[in-house]
Structures are given as C-alpha cells and as structure tokens.
Design an enzyme around this catalytic site. Sequence first.
Site, PDB file in Angstrom:
ATOM      1  CE1 TYR A  83      -3.736   2.336   0.467  1.00 32.52           C
ATOM      2  CE2 TYR A  83      -2.810   3.046   2.193  1.00 32.52           C
ATOM      3  CZ  TYR A  83      -3.801   3.734   0.874  1.00 32.52           C
ATOM      4  OH  TYR A  83      -3.913   4.287   1.403  1.00 32.52           O
ATOM      5  CE1 TYR A 105      -2.826   0.220   5.133  1.00 33.16           C
ATOM      6  CE2 TYR A 105       0.262   0.556   6.197  1.00 33.16           C
ATOM      7  CZ  TYR A 105      -1.397   0.266   5.231  1.00 33.16           C
ATOM      8  OH  TYR A 105      -1.301  -1.412   4.575  1.00 33.16           O
TER       9      TYR A 105
HETATM   10  P1  NAD Z   1      -8.273  -9.250   4.255  1.00 30.90           P
HETATM   11  O1  NAD Z   1      -9.015  -9.172   5.702  1.00 30.90           O
HETATM   12  O2  NAD Z   1      -8.830 -10.011   3.022  1.00 30.90           O
HETATM   13  O3  NAD Z   1      -6.761 -10.508   4.192  1.00 30.90           O
HETATM   14  C1  NAD Z   1      -6.027 -10.190   4.883  1.00 30.90           C
HETATM   15  C2  NAD Z   1      -5.786 -11.648   5.380  1.00 30.90           C
HETATM   16  O4  NAD Z   1      -4.398 -11.614   6.432  1.00 30.90           O
HETATM   17  C3  NAD Z   1      -6.995 -12.154   6.458  1.00 30.90           C
HETATM   18  O5  NAD Z   1      -7.408 -13.100   5.137  1.00 30.90           O
HETATM   19  C4  NAD Z   1      -6.210 -12.404   7.290  1.00 30.90           C
HETATM   20  O6  NAD Z   1      -6.585 -13.907   7.687  1.00 30.90           O
HETATM   21  C5  NAD Z   1      -4.830 -12.548   6.887  1.00 30.90           C
HETATM   22  N1  NAD Z   1      -3.882 -12.648   7.880  1.00 30.90           N
HETATM   23  C6  NAD Z   1      -3.719 -12.122   9.036  1.00 30.90           C
HETATM   24  N2  NAD Z   1      -2.534 -12.911   9.796  1.00 30.90           N
HETATM   25  C7  NAD Z   1      -2.065 -13.323   9.535  1.00 30.90           C
HETATM   26  C8  NAD Z   1      -0.992 -14.547   9.354  1.00 30.90           C
HETATM   27  N3  NAD Z   1      -0.436 -14.274  10.664  1.00 30.90           N
HETATM   28  N4  NAD Z   1      -0.920 -15.758   8.814  1.00 30.90           N
HETATM   29  C9  NAD Z   1      -1.652 -15.806   7.674  1.00 30.90           C
HETATM   30  N5  NAD Z   1      -2.523 -15.019   7.276  1.00 30.90           N
HETATM   31  C10 NAD Z   1      -2.606 -14.096   8.114  1.00 30.90           C
HETATM   32  O7  NAD Z   1      -7.580  -8.021   3.711  1.00 30.90           O
HETATM   33  P2  NAD Z   1      -6.481  -7.662   2.472  1.00 30.90           P
HETATM   34  O8  NAD Z   1      -7.221  -5.465   2.655  1.00 30.90           O
HETATM   35  O9  NAD Z   1      -7.478  -7.835   1.119  1.00 30.90           O
HETATM   36  O10 NAD Z   1      -5.708  -7.173   2.793  1.00 30.90           O
HETATM   37  C11 NAD Z   1      -4.663  -8.523   1.856  1.00 30.90           C
HETATM   38  C12 NAD Z   1      -3.634  -7.663   1.335  1.00 30.90           C
HETATM   39  O11 NAD Z   1      -3.650  -6.012   0.743  1.00 30.90           O
HETATM   40  C13 NAD Z   1      -2.706  -6.938   2.672  1.00 30.90           C
HETATM   41  O12 NAD Z   1      -1.333  -7.435   2.850  1.00 30.90           O
HETATM   42  C14 NAD Z   1      -2.934  -5.729   2.806  1.00 30.90           C
HETATM   43  O13 NAD Z   1      -1.925  -4.863   3.409  1.00 30.90           O
HETATM   44  C15 NAD Z   1      -2.724  -5.773   1.442  1.00 30.90           C
HETATM   45  N6  NAD Z   1      -3.418  -4.098   0.737  1.00 30.90           N
HETATM   46  C16 NAD Z   1      -5.027  -3.674   1.142  1.00 30.90           C
HETATM   47  C17 NAD Z   1      -5.627  -2.506   1.036  1.00 30.90           C
HETATM   48  C18 NAD Z   1      -6.791  -2.201   1.395  1.00 30.90           C
HETATM   49  O14 NAD Z   1      -7.469  -1.135   1.535  1.00 30.90           O
HETATM   50  N7  NAD Z   1      -8.085  -3.361   1.640  1.00 30.90           N
HETATM   51  C19 NAD Z   1      -5.048  -1.754   0.061  1.00 30.90           C
HETATM   52  C20 NAD Z   1      -3.664  -2.118  -0.063  1.00 30.90           C
HETATM   53  C21 NAD Z   1      -3.084  -3.247  -0.016  1.00 30.90           C
END
Ligand code: NAD
Length: 299
Positions: free
Chosen positions: A178, A188
């Site tokens: 991000y 954040y």
């Molecule tokens: P999400 O909740 O769908 O995904 C995060 C996942 O990480 C969850 O399924 C959770 O169970 C898992 N998780 C957490 N700790 C863990 C661990 N120790 N071992 C294994 N799994 C673990 O949310 P998301 O927002 O889709 O996140 C996915 C990725 O996208 C992340 O890296 C997040 O930082 C990134 N991201 C999200 C956004 C946003 O706005 N949603 C923006 C940019 C990047």
Amino acid sequence: MLSLDLTGKRAFVAGVGDNKGYGWGIVRALVQAGAAVRVGTWPPVLNIFIKSMERGKFDLSLPGGGEIEFEKIHPLDAAFDTPADVPEDIREDKRYRDLSGYTVQEVADSLRDELGEGCLDILVHTLANAPEVQKRLIDTSRAGYLAAVSASAYSMVSMVQRFGPLMKARGSVVSLTYLAGERVVPGYGGGMSSAKAALENDTRTLAFEAGRRWGIRVNTISAGPLASRAAKAIGTIDRMVEYYRTNAALAGVNTAEDVGNAAAFLCSPLGRAVTGETLHVDMGYHAMGMPVEDQLQGD
Ligand code: NAD
C-alpha cells in the site's frame, strides 16, 4: 490472439479468509485463467471460512462459466516459521489446538510431500496484521511494531525462502502493498507503513536473490483502498475509498477484480521480463501531487 493462459499452473495464495478481500479477487482471476489454486488461511478465521464455503455464502461462479474450486485449503499462520516458534498460549488457543502443520515450513513441507519439488508456479502473499494498527506510529510499542513487520513483511521473506525451492523456474511471486510504504497516510499506523516499506524493498532484493537462485520473479502490487475485513480494522476505510474516488487520476476506485487481473498478468508468461517491481493498481492515485480542487475538475 494474445491470451493470458495459466492452464496447467498451480498457485498457492496465502491470506484468503473470506470473499471480501484482495486475496479472493486474485483467486478468482487465477482460476479464471486456468490455474489450480490452493489457499493458506489464518487459523483464527479457518473454521468460519470453511463453513461459509460449505453453506454457499460465497458466490463461486466465474464470468463465462465455471466455478471457483480450491485444490486444498491449508491452515497457515505466516507469523511462525517452524513449530518451535509457536508460543504455548497460541498452541493451546482453541482456534489452534486441533490443528497441526500451520507454520510456513510445515506448509511448504506438506506441499513437497504431497506433490514433490517443482509443484508450484505461483506464490501469492496477500496478508497483513498489526495489533496496534489504530495507534499512530509515534505511539506504537516496540512489540506492536515488531509484530506488524513480522506478520506483514518478514512473512514474505520466510515464504520465498521456504516455498522457493518448490517453484518451477519462471515461476512468479506476488505480494500486496500500500502507498503508505512510500508516502504518509494518516491513520495507517502500528508499524504497518514500516512493514509495507520493508515489503517493497524486500521485493527488489528477493527479485535479485530468488531470480538468481531459482529463476523466479518477485513483484508487489500497490493497491488502492478496499473495504476488506482487514481494512475495516483501520477504521477510516470508507472515507479513504471516497477520497480516492474524488482525487485519483482516473475518477473512480479500483476493485478486487482489477487487482486480481494485474496479479494474473504478473504471474503469467506475459510478465516474464517484469520483476522487482511495485505495480500501482490504484486508478493512478499514487501519481497525484495535490487533491483535486472543485475548480480543477472541469479539466
Ligand atoms: P483481508 O482481510 O481480505 O486479508 C488479510 C488476510 O490476512 C486475512 O485473510 C487474514 O486472515 C490474513 N492474516 C492475517 N494475519 C495472518 C497470519 N499471521 N498468517 C496468515 N494469514 C494472516 O484484507 P485485504 O485488505 O484484502 O488484505 C490483503 C493484502 O492487501 C494485505 O497485504 C493488505 O495490506 C493489502 N492491501 C489492502 C488494501 C485495502 O485497502 N484493503 C490496500 C492495499 C493493500
């Protein structure tokens, strides 16, 4: 015709626990392109994820026909490399105590035992966690900061280290990052911005090291905001989505499908010369230097 074809390829997508996040969008795109997909799911959400699947709570249908099917759902806690790293309270926690084999090394070993070396073409890291995400960096404890970096950035190093030997040459690794890893994004917190900066830097170093060692590519996608379960923990996600909608270069917000399609490209032979890259999939928000003012919108 140029086509994005992942037929015959196998992917492991770490960090899928529901159908609301980027992981689900990536799974959809990979399956649509023909890949066989396994997922790694965090033990605290594993039961509800499996039950929701069984009860038909997720739309599994794909555009053009067919359905999402997982080759396997593996329990995975990417904060632990080996069983010796799992503290007693976690091992005895009710969400963990009936599970085994959920550390990064054990999941890699189970793939090797079941499918053999060279069983994997694609590795996706779409997970993050920071216990103090709602605190500003300036107020974050050492333990909170290190937990964020451990679960959200080192987990990627650990996965490449342990899954790399299972990957075919020309395989591809993709993670999710991000903009807060490059610029200040108020709210954040908890060390997540530091974790994303580490993840982006590690993407470049791993692209070189894993590229030379196994011939695989390593890239990261810097996605715009999405109201996933994890993002809701930050508390300001709906406002962020609206802010992007107003201020991105392309008016609008990216979807999980946009990110899934970009990941599928990076994982496909079409991306064979792309590695070490942070690819922004955010409607061009990252390129802006000031918010769009009303008087400028006419342009
Ligand atoms: P999400 O909740 O769908 O995904 C995060 C996942 O990480 C969850 O399924 C959770 O169970 C898992 N998780 C957490 N700790 C863990 C661990 N120790 N071992 C294994 N799994 C673990 O949310 P998301 O927002 O889709 O996140 C996915 C990725 O996208 C992340 O890296 C997040 O930082 C990134 N991201 C999200 C956004 C946003 O706005 N949603 C923006 C940019 C990047």
